[in-house]
Design a protein around this motif. Structure first.
Motif, PDB file in Angstrom:
ATOM      1  N   LEU A   1      64.236  65.106  38.088  1.00 49.64           N
ATOM      2  CA  LEU A   1      62.900  65.700  38.069  1.00 49.64           C
ATOM      3  C   LEU A   1      62.731  66.597  39.287  1.00 49.64           C
ATOM      4  O   LEU A   1      63.036  66.195  40.416  1.00 49.64           O
ATOM      5  CB  LEU A   1      61.827  64.588  38.101  1.00 49.64           C
ATOM      6  CG  LEU A   1      60.374  65.078  38.156  1.00 49.64           C
ATOM      7  CD1 LEU A   1      59.974  65.705  36.819  1.00 49.64           C
ATOM      8  CD2 LEU A   1      59.427  63.925  38.497  1.00 49.64           C
ATOM      9  N   GLY A   2      62.220  67.800  39.074  1.00 49.68           N
ATOM     10  CA  GLY A   2      61.916  68.703  40.175  1.00 49.68           C
ATOM     11  C   GLY A   2      60.422  68.707  40.461  1.00 49.68           C
ATOM     12  O   GLY A   2      59.605  68.479  39.562  1.00 49.68           O
ATOM     13  N   ILE A   3      60.074  68.957  41.711  1.00 50.93           N
ATOM     14  CA  ILE A   3      58.661  69.074  42.127  1.00 50.93           C
ATOM     15  C   ILE A   3      58.546  70.330  42.980  1.00 50.93           C
ATOM     16  O   ILE A   3      59.280  70.478  43.967  1.00 50.93           O
ATOM     17  CB  ILE A   3      58.214  67.848  42.956  1.00 50.93           C
ATOM     18  CG1 ILE A   3      58.451  66.550  42.183  1.00 50.93           C
ATOM     19  CG2 ILE A   3      56.743  67.973  43.372  1.00 50.93           C
ATOM     20  CD1 ILE A   3      58.337  65.299  43.044  1.00 50.93           C
ATOM     21  N   ASP A   4      57.650  71.237  42.585  1.00 48.49           N
ATOM     22  CA  ASP A   4      57.531  72.484  43.361  1.00 48.49           C
ATOM     23  C   ASP A   4      56.138  73.071  43.163  1.00 48.49           C
ATOM     24  O   ASP A   4      55.580  72.983  42.067  1.00 48.49           O
ATOM     25  CB  ASP A   4      58.597  73.489  42.900  1.00 48.49           C
ATOM     26  CG  ASP A   4      58.819  74.587  43.921  1.00 48.49           C
ATOM     27  OD1 ASP A   4      59.818  74.511  44.662  1.00 48.49           O
ATOM     28  OD2 ASP A   4      57.981  75.517  44.000  1.00 48.49           O
ATOM     29  N   PRO A   5      55.566  73.667  44.231  1.00 48.25           N
ATOM     30  CA  PRO A   5      54.221  74.233  44.102  1.00 48.25           C
ATOM     31  C   PRO A   5      54.168  75.691  43.617  1.00 48.25           C
ATOM     32  O   PRO A   5      53.070  76.230  43.454  1.00 48.25           O
ATOM     33  CB  PRO A   5      53.681  74.137  45.542  1.00 48.25           C
ATOM     34  CG  PRO A   5      54.891  74.229  46.402  1.00 48.25           C
ATOM     35  CD  PRO A   5      56.033  73.658  45.618  1.00 48.25           C
ATOM     36  N   ALA A   6      55.307  76.340  43.399  1.00 50.20           N
ATOM     37  CA  ALA A   6      55.304  77.767  43.009  1.00 50.20           C
ATOM     38  C   ALA A   6      55.424  77.894  41.495  1.00 50.20           C
ATOM     39  O   ALA A   6      56.440  77.491  40.908  1.00 50.20           O
ATOM     40  CB  ALA A   6      56.446  78.502  43.703  1.00 50.20           C
ATOM     41  N   ASP A   7      54.385  78.448  40.836  1.00 48.94           N
ATOM     42  CA  ASP A   7      54.368  78.368  39.366  1.00 48.94           C
ATOM     43  C   ASP A   7      55.456  79.181  38.659  1.00 48.94           C
ATOM     44  O   ASP A   7      56.001  78.716  37.670  1.00 48.94           O
ATOM     45  CB  ASP A   7      52.971  78.658  38.791  1.00 48.94           C
ATOM     46  CG  ASP A   7      52.293  79.853  39.429  1.00 48.94           C
ATOM     47  OD1 ASP A   7      52.961  80.547  40.223  1.00 48.94           O
ATOM     48  OD2 ASP A   7      51.105  80.087  39.139  1.00 48.94           O
ATOM     49  N   GLY A   8      55.788  80.372  39.157  1.00 52.46           N
ATOM     50  CA  GLY A   8      56.833  81.180  38.515  1.00 52.46           C
ATOM     51  C   GLY A   8      58.165  80.442  38.444  1.00 52.46           C
ATOM     52  O   GLY A   8      58.745  80.259  37.371  1.00 52.46           O
ATOM     53  N   PRO A   9      58.671  79.995  39.595  1.00 51.24           N
ATOM     54  CA  PRO A   9      59.932  79.235  39.587  1.00 51.24           C
ATOM     55  C   PRO A   9      59.862  77.935  38.774  1.00 51.24           C
ATOM     56  O   PRO A   9      60.839  77.568  38.119  1.00 51.24           O
ATOM     57  CB  PRO A   9      60.163  78.944  41.078  1.00 51.24           C
ATOM     58  CG  PRO A   9      59.521  80.103  41.774  1.00 51.24           C
ATOM     59  CD  PRO A   9      58.286  80.391  40.953  1.00 51.24           C
ATOM     60  N   VAL A  10      58.704  77.251  38.761  1.00 46.40           N
ATOM     61  CA  VAL A  10      58.579  76.017  37.966  1.00 46.40           C
ATOM     62  C   VAL A  10      58.741  76.333  36.477  1.00 46.40           C
ATOM     63  O   VAL A  10      59.444  75.630  35.747  1.00 46.40           O
ATOM     64  CB  VAL A  10      57.220  75.321  38.242  1.00 46.40           C
ATOM     65  CG1 VAL A  10      56.928  74.247  37.198  1.00 46.40           C
ATOM     66  CG2 VAL A  10      57.212  74.696  39.634  1.00 46.40           C
ATOM     67  N   ALA A  11      58.112  77.407  36.029  1.00 45.13           N
ATOM     68  CA  ALA A  11      58.224  77.809  34.621  1.00 45.13           C
ATOM     69  C   ALA A  11      59.677  78.142  34.284  1.00 45.13           C
ATOM     70  O   ALA A  11      60.191  77.760  33.225  1.00 45.13           O
ATOM     71  CB  ALA A  11      57.326  79.020  34.355  1.00 45.13           C
ATOM     72  N   ARG A  12      60.356  78.824  35.193  1.00 46.61           N
ATOM     73  CA  ARG A  12      61.764  79.179  34.964  1.00 46.61           C
ATOM     74  C   ARG A  12      62.619  77.921  34.860  1.00 46.61           C
ATOM     75  O   ARG A  12      63.488  77.809  33.994  1.00 46.61           O
ATOM     76  CB  ARG A  12      62.242  80.074  36.117  1.00 46.61           C
ATOM     77  CG  ARG A  12      63.672  80.552  36.038  1.00 46.61           C
ATOM     78  CD  ARG A  12      63.848  81.807  35.178  1.00 46.61           C
ATOM     79  NE  ARG A  12      63.129  82.953  35.687  1.00 46.61           N
ATOM     80  CZ  ARG A  12      63.632  83.858  36.552  1.00 46.61           C
ATOM     81  NH1 ARG A  12      64.849  83.713  37.017  1.00 46.61           N
ATOM     82  NH2 ARG A  12      62.910  84.890  36.935  1.00 46.61           N
ATOM     83  N   ALA A  13      62.364  76.932  35.739  1.00 45.74           N
ATOM     84  CA  ALA A  13      63.148  75.687  35.734  1.00 45.74           C
ATOM     85  C   ALA A  13      62.977  74.956  34.404  1.00 45.74           C
ATOM     86  O   ALA A  13      63.965  74.552  33.773  1.00 45.74           O
ATOM     87  CB  ALA A  13      62.705  74.788  36.897  1.00 45.74           C
ATOM     88  N   ASN A  14      61.739  74.817  33.956  1.00 46.43           N
ATOM     89  CA  ASN A  14      61.497  74.119  32.691  1.00 46.43           C
ATOM     90  C   ASN A  14      62.139  74.878  31.528  1.00 46.43           C
ATOM     91  O   ASN A  14      62.657  74.267  30.594  1.00 46.43           O
ATOM     92  CB  ASN A  14      59.996  73.917  32.465  1.00 46.43           C
ATOM     93  CG  ASN A  14      59.456  72.754  33.295  1.00 46.43           C
ATOM     94  OD1 ASN A  14      59.962  71.633  33.212  1.00 46.43           O
ATOM     95  ND2 ASN A  14      58.451  73.017  34.117  1.00 46.43           N
ATOM     96  N   ALA A  15      62.127  76.199  31.597  1.00 44.62           N
ATOM     97  CA  ALA A  15      62.704  77.012  30.527  1.00 44.62           C
ATOM     98  C   ALA A  15      64.220  76.809  30.406  1.00 44.62           C
ATOM     99  O   ALA A  15      64.779  76.915  29.320  1.00 44.62           O
ATOM    100  CB  ALA A  15      62.384  78.491  30.760  1.00 44.62           C
ATOM    101  N   ILE A  16      64.878  76.517  31.515  1.00 44.58           N
ATOM    102  CA  ILE A  16      66.333  76.297  31.426  1.00 44.58           C
ATOM    103  C   ILE A  16      66.676  74.809  31.283  1.00 44.58           C
ATOM    104  O   ILE A  16      67.827  74.412  31.415  1.00 44.58           O
ATOM    105  CB  ILE A  16      67.097  76.902  32.634  1.00 44.58           C
ATOM    106  CG1 ILE A  16      66.663  76.231  33.955  1.00 44.58           C
ATOM    107  CG2 ILE A  16      66.923  78.418  32.686  1.00 44.58           C
ATOM    108  CD1 ILE A  16      67.638  76.460  35.092  1.00 44.58           C
ATOM    109  N   GLY A  17      65.658  73.977  31.023  1.00 37.95           N
ATOM    110  CA  GLY A  17      65.930  72.572  30.734  1.00 37.95           C
ATOM    111  C   GLY A  17      65.971  71.659  31.934  1.00 37.95           C
ATOM    112  O   GLY A  17      66.517  70.559  31.867  1.00 37.95           O
ATOM    113  N   VAL A  18      65.394  72.103  33.064  1.00 35.59           N
ATOM    114  CA  VAL A  18      65.299  71.228  34.240  1.00 35.59           C
ATOM    115  C   VAL A  18      63.851  70.753  34.326  1.00 35.59           C
ATOM    116  O   VAL A  18      62.949  71.535  34.667  1.00 35.59           O
ATOM    117  CB  VAL A  18      65.686  71.974  35.539  1.00 35.59           C
ATOM    118  CG1 VAL A  18      65.506  71.050  36.745  1.00 35.59           C
ATOM    119  CG2 VAL A  18      67.121  72.491  35.481  1.00 35.59           C
TER     120      VAL A  18
END
Ligand SMILES: [Zn+2]
Length: 432
Positions: A126-143
């Motif tokens: 599980l990742g935790i991050d406050p920056a929305d752009g990178p969070v969306a990218r992470a979820n999009a690649i299955g992280v």
């Protein structure tokens, strides 16, 4: 806001060891329109806490001023960081025999650049991050990644959901968090009793030993040593158990922390090394500050004398450390012709303070200045190889730390010379 007490232990007797003056926020690049407006400036000074040995900047710049980036930062854009992360995951998986039954959390996980290596191995993470752009990218690649600030509240929520971690990773974040006690309390809450937390951060000993004062900027609230971190972690029931020095970012430390004591020989050796250097004494940093001022004087002297001879000087790397360097040198606007930077988001803007225009690296060959002050000296070998044409046509690089050094056009590129532990031969022909 100026602090009056140590952010870790609360001691009110902080000693300022280095004052770099009033500086703009290092990453606040200016657009052409913004040149007509005054810039916000904040004192950039580092203080030592005599009670707990923690080094910290004296000013907390509000987060909305500090992180006012007009472009999102994606860690995956750095090939060196991707390689470093893949190797780290490989080493962790081997050492702790991680598999599908384990759970890994990363704090400040950005776009999932590191955690994707766990996903590929079938390890729950599980990742935790406050920056929305990178969070969306992470979820999009299955992280799997949640959009949040990490601290005791976030850890309590995860623990309440039964999500205690075997491994928590936090790279390049432990120097940035003002509420450091709440942050560390979060790790204590999130770890299983047998769990470990791994931190990577720029190591203050490298900064001191190699005079890397330009790694000081407002975003970096802390400059960590083992001595400064020990009381902080102990306060929250955590033990420093292993430490490994790494070459990345001009010298970093990888620190392993657990809920039970299990000190490695490497940790003991490094702790003893720090003690021998006196990192828990203010005198150690007074010597560092003297060397910083001497470096500034000799570098300014070199640059000014070359300019007086009619030489043209540019810079390379509009990074945060570069802003600290040029603003501390304070040679005036238009001293440097431009600064080359490969990041397209930065080109066309201006470095804060000295307002140096940022150009595509091709400008070096097009304009062929006599010298390039290499602000991103941690990438010296890589940059000089990329600029082979500029060098073949007679261009010289100037590397500012640990002491100013001219690299003539025909000098071979010796990576060991510019690596983390620079063992410069004082008799080398280009040493000043
Ligand atoms: Zn303290």
């Amino acid at each position: 806001m100026r602090i009056t007490n140590c952010r870790s232990c609360g001691c009110g007797d902080l000693r300022v060891i280095l004052d770099l003056g009033s500086q703009p926020v290092a990453n606040a690049l200016l657009s052409e329109e913004e040149l007509s407006r005054p810039e916000a400036r904040f004192l950039l000074a580092v203080a030592f806490c005599p009670a707990c040995a923690l080094l910290q900047v004296t000013e907390t710049v509000p987060a909305d001023v500090l992180y006012r980036r007009d472009y999102p930062y994606f860690s995956s854009s750095s090939p060196a960081l991707l390689k470093h992360s893949a190797e780290h995951v490989e080493a962790l998986a081997r050492k702790y025999e991680l598999g599908p039954r384990n759970f890994v959390v990363e704090v400040a996980s950005n776009d999932g650049y590191l955690l994707r290596n766990f996903v590929d191995r079938g390890i729950d993470c599980l990742g935790i991050d406050p920056a929305d752009g990178p969070v969306a990218r992470a979820n999009a690649i299955g992280v799997p990644t949640i959009h949040d600030f990490f601290g005791s509240r976030c850890a309590e929520k995860l623990a309440g959901e039964g999500k205690l971690a075997d491994v928590v990773i936090a790279n390049n974040v432990v120097a940035h968090v003002d509420g450091i006690n709440d942050f560390v309390a979060g790790f204590a809450r999130l770890l299983k009793p047998t769990g470990i937390a791994v931190f990577e951060f720029a190591y203050a000993l490298d900064m001191v030993e190699h005079c890397e004062f330009d790694t000081i900027y407002h975003e970096h609230l802390f400059y960590h040593t083992l001595h400064g971190l020990t009381p902080l972690f102990r306060r929250h029931g955590l033990y420093l158990n292993d430490a490994e020095r790494l070459p990345i970012h001009g010298g970093s430390l990888r620190l392993t922390v657990g809920r039970t004591p299990a000190r490695s020989e490497e940790l003991d050796a490094l702790f003893a090394h720090e003690a021998a250097l006196g990192v828990d004494q203010v005198s150690c940093y007074n010597d560092f500050a003297d060397r910083v001022r001497a470096l500034r004087d000799s570098l300014a002297c070199l640059l000014i004398s070359e300019r007086a001879k009619g030489k043209r000087i540019a810079c390379y790397g509009a990074a945060a450390k570069g802003a600290t360097m040029v603003n501390y040198l304070d040679l005036g606007e238009r001293f440097f012709e431009f600064v080359a930077d490969a990041n397209a988001y930065k080109q066309g803007k201006f470095m804060p303070g000295q307002r140096i225009p940022i150009r595509h690296p091709d400008q070096l060959v097009a304009d062929q200045p006599d010298y390039v002050l290499l602000l991103v000296w941690n990438f010296a070998g890589e940059v000089m190889r990329q600029q082979a044409t500029y060098r073949e046509r007679g261009g010289s690089f100037i590397i500012p730390v640990p002491e100013p050094c001219i690299v003539p056009p025909d000098a071979p590129i010796d990576d060991t010379q510019f690596a983390i532990f620079p063992t410069r031969d004082p008799g080398a022909p280009h040493a000043l």
